[in-house]
Write an enzyme that holds these catalytic residues in place. Sequence first.
Site, PDB file in Angstrom:
ATOM      1  N   LYS A   1      -3.707   3.282   7.848  1.00  0.00           N
ATOM      2  CA  LYS A   1      -3.461   2.408   6.706  1.00  0.00           C
ATOM      3  C   LYS A   1      -3.998   3.104   5.466  1.00  0.00           C
ATOM      4  O   LYS A   1      -5.053   3.752   5.510  1.00  0.00           O
ATOM      5  CB  LYS A   1      -4.180   1.076   6.919  1.00  0.00           C
TER       6      LYS A   1
ATOM      7  N   HIS B   1      -3.991   2.847   0.828  1.00  0.00           N
ATOM      8  CA  HIS B   1      -3.524   2.320  -0.451  1.00  0.00           C
ATOM      9  C   HIS B   1      -3.339   3.450  -1.475  1.00  0.00           C
ATOM     10  O   HIS B   1      -3.153   3.179  -2.660  1.00  0.00           O
ATOM     11  CB  HIS B   1      -4.520   1.293  -1.000  1.00  0.00           C
TER      12      HIS B   1
ATOM     13  N   SER C   1      -3.137 -12.697  -5.885  1.00  0.00           N
ATOM     14  CA  SER C   1      -3.843 -12.481  -4.623  1.00  0.00           C
ATOM     15  C   SER C   1      -5.043 -11.557  -4.815  1.00  0.00           C
ATOM     16  O   SER C   1      -6.135 -11.806  -4.282  1.00  0.00           O
ATOM     17  CB  SER C   1      -2.877 -11.887  -3.592  1.00  0.00           C
TER      18      SER C   1
END
Length: 277
Positions: A217, A219, A247
């Site tokens: 994972k 970002h 969010s």
Amino acid sequence: MHFILYSIRNSPNLLIRRRFSLSSSKQNLFKSLFDHFQYARKAKKTVQQRGIDLSNLTAEQQIKLQPILRMKTAFRVVNITMGIMAVIATTVWYRRRQKEYKLGKEINDELKPIWMDLKYFKHKGAMIGNYLLPEQIVGKLKQLKKFQFDQSDCICASFPKSGTTLIQEIVYLIQTNFDYESAKKIDITERYSFLEWPTVHLQQLSLNQTNKSRFFKTHLPPEFFNETFKKAKVIYIYRNPKDVTVSLFHFLRSIKIELTYSGPWNQFVQSFLIDEG
């Protein structure tokens, strides 16, 4: 490359025929060479005890001592070969170190941060290229630049708070032939390695070379990885920026770690629009 060596044991009439190889499959090449060198020393000592000068032999002596002369020639070839191998190895090592130094310098220049104080954030941000990154992950970027991916790897990439966890679960089930039991038993943080997170050990991940798919994972954008990033299966998650902003705002105000945000909503929106959030 093969050599045939002969040596004489204590018995004056007994010749022992020995064979060894300089192939890369030999488990301990230097030990093999040392053993043969010991045999050569014994043979030379035996000849000297008999008062024979190997550099000044009669025709009859040359015939009788032909095995030892062959062994002497073979070891001369071995010495030359080992010398050439040493030169080649030193050259390869030097070029590799030069390449690593050059690559390291390029990475340092590319990842040199410009530190910024961000209003309402607990810690600083680092501007690297066109990206503003949290202070906590800057120290990990050099390692990420050297991390090697392969074709069996699966990477879920996204901007934070874009629905990454949901897509991670879907991808995992597809890749494991819908193994719901393992998905229930093993937490998603153990099934997926968050590449830039400080507590994730990339060196240990690199050593874990198995036939099974590795799940990652991130970002971060592709610019922070090397060319092997293209080998992996990358799933990019995109979400409406308006929903991401809401969010992310609530997430950063609720967590109790270094990324905590303490400012108002309108200031957060302004920071998000100018890439300060």
